[in-house]
Design a protein around this motif. Structure first.
Motif, mmCIF file in Angstrom:
data_model
loop_
_atom_site.group_PDB
_atom_site.id
_atom_site.type_symbol
_atom_site.label_atom_id
_atom_site.label_comp_id
_atom_site.label_asym_id
_atom_site.label_seq_id
_atom_site.Cartn_x
_atom_site.Cartn_y
_atom_site.Cartn_z
ATOM 1 N N TYR A 43 0.832 -1.198 0.000
ATOM 2 C CA TYR A 43 0.000 0.000 0.000
ATOM 3 C C TYR A 43 0.872 1.257 0.000
ATOM 4 C CZ TYR A 43 -2.399 3.939 2.089
ATOM 5 O OH TYR A 43 -2.848 5.211 2.346
ATOM 6 N N GLU A 44 1.866 1.298 0.888
ATOM 7 C CA GLU A 44 2.747 2.463 0.983
ATOM 8 C C GLU A 44 3.496 2.690 -0.329
ATOM 9 O OE1 GLU A 44 2.802 4.661 3.321
ATOM 10 O OE2 GLU A 44 1.728 3.629 4.908
ATOM 11 N N SER A 45 3.976 1.620 -0.941
ATOM 12 C CA SER A 45 4.699 1.722 -2.206
ATOM 13 C C SER A 45 3.801 2.268 -3.315
ATOM 14 C CB SER A 45 5.244 0.344 -2.590
ATOM 15 O OG SER A 45 5.830 0.379 -3.859
ATOM 16 N N ILE A 46 2.585 1.767 -3.387
ATOM 17 C CA ILE A 46 1.637 2.219 -4.413
ATOM 18 C C ILE A 46 1.262 3.678 -4.172
ATOM 19 C CG2 ILE A 46 -0.748 1.946 -5.195
ATOM 20 C CD1 ILE A 46 -0.250 -1.127 -4.864
ATOM 21 N N ARG A 48 2.983 5.961 -2.721
ATOM 22 C CA ARG A 48 4.150 6.778 -3.079
ATOM 23 C C ARG A 48 4.261 6.906 -4.601
ATOM 24 N NH1 ARG A 48 7.002 4.637 0.590
ATOM 25 N NH2 ARG A 48 7.678 2.833 -0.605
ATOM 26 N N SER A 49 4.049 5.795 -5.312
ATOM 27 C CA SER A 49 4.129 5.815 -6.782
ATOM 28 C C SER A 49 3.077 6.735 -7.392
ATOM 29 C CB SER A 49 3.939 4.413 -7.353
ATOM 30 O OG SER A 49 4.972 3.566 -6.964
ATOM 31 N N LEU A 50 1.890 6.702 -6.812
ATOM 32 C CA LEU A 50 0.797 7.526 -7.325
ATOM 33 C C LEU A 50 0.902 8.975 -6.860
ATOM 34 C CD1 LEU A 50 -2.171 5.051 -6.779
ATOM 35 C CD2 LEU A 50 -1.198 5.739 -8.981
ATOM 36 N N GLY A 51 1.632 9.204 -5.779
ATOM 37 C CA GLY A 51 1.743 10.551 -5.229
ATOM 38 C C GLY A 51 0.411 11.069 -4.719
ATOM 39 N N CYS A 52 -0.314 10.211 -4.014
ATOM 40 C CA CYS A 52 -1.651 10.594 -3.564
ATOM 41 C C CYS A 52 -1.821 10.373 -2.067
ATOM 42 C CB CYS A 52 -2.702 9.811 -4.345
ATOM 43 S SG CYS A 52 -2.680 8.039 -4.025
ATOM 44 N N LYS A 53 -2.994 10.745 -1.578
ATOM 45 C CA LYS A 53 -3.355 10.571 -0.180
ATOM 46 C C LYS A 53 -4.237 9.336 -0.052
ATOM 47 C CE LYS A 53 -3.786 15.535 0.317
ATOM 48 N NZ LYS A 53 -4.774 16.596 0.496
ATOM 49 N N LEU A 54 -4.408 8.874 1.165
ATOM 50 C CA LEU A 54 -5.276 7.736 1.433
ATOM 51 C C LEU A 54 -6.677 7.966 0.863
ATOM 52 C CD1 LEU A 54 -5.512 5.557 4.507
ATOM 53 C CD2 LEU A 54 -7.567 6.746 3.841
ATOM 54 N N GLU A 55 -7.213 9.150 1.052
ATOM 55 C CA GLU A 55 -8.572 9.461 0.594
ATOM 56 C C GLU A 55 -8.729 9.275 -0.914
ATOM 57 O OE1 GLU A 55 -6.818 11.617 2.615
ATOM 58 O OE2 GLU A 55 -7.886 11.135 4.458
ATOM 59 N N ASP A 56 -7.645 9.507 -1.665
ATOM 60 C CA ASP A 56 -7.697 9.367 -3.122
ATOM 61 C C ASP A 56 -7.867 7.912 -3.540
ATOM 62 O OD1 ASP A 56 -7.248 12.123 -3.328
ATOM 63 O OD2 ASP A 56 -5.079 11.844 -3.397
#
Length: 117
Positions: A43-46, A48-56
């Motif tokens: 989850y953390e890796s994805i 970071r890759s997406l550059g988004c927040k949990l809500e996204d």
């Protein structure tokens, strides 16, 4: 390419993503979030890759979202724990290629990945 598709068997866009790679003869690993889920590290890796927040990453239209009461939780850690316990709440498909990732059906981005090979 090392493709992983995170999604559910009920998701239309996940099925479209699988078809996209099958039609091009690109091998992929399908991870059914309803059965297997992803680890906190993945989850953390994805994220970071997406550059988004949990809500996204949360699908507010999912049945699991309403049942989980995640929107009422105050802390980010509590929300993450709830999301990882109820992974049907993820927006899907999440397609990962090494350190790159996409959220949703993104054939234009996947085509770029093919061209980079």
């Amino acid at each position: 390419m090392n493709i992983q598709i995170y999604g559910t068997n009920k998701c239309f866009d996940t099925k479209k993503a699988q078809r996209y790679f099958k039609e091009r003869g690109i091998k992929f690993q399908f991870v059914d979030l309803a059965k297997f889920g992803m680890s906190k590290g993945e989850y953390e890796s994805i994220k970071r890759s997406l550059g988004c927040k949990l809500e996204d990453l949360v699908n507010e239209k999912s049945k699991a979202y309403e049942k989980s009461f995640i929107k009422y939780l105050a802390s980010e850690d509590a929300k993450l724990e709830k999301l990882l316990d109820n992974q049907e709440m993820f927006k899907t498909p999440i397609v990962r290629n090494g350190k790159k990732a996409t959220l949703g059906y993104c054939p234009d981005e996947w085509k770029k990945w093919e061209e980079e090979k």
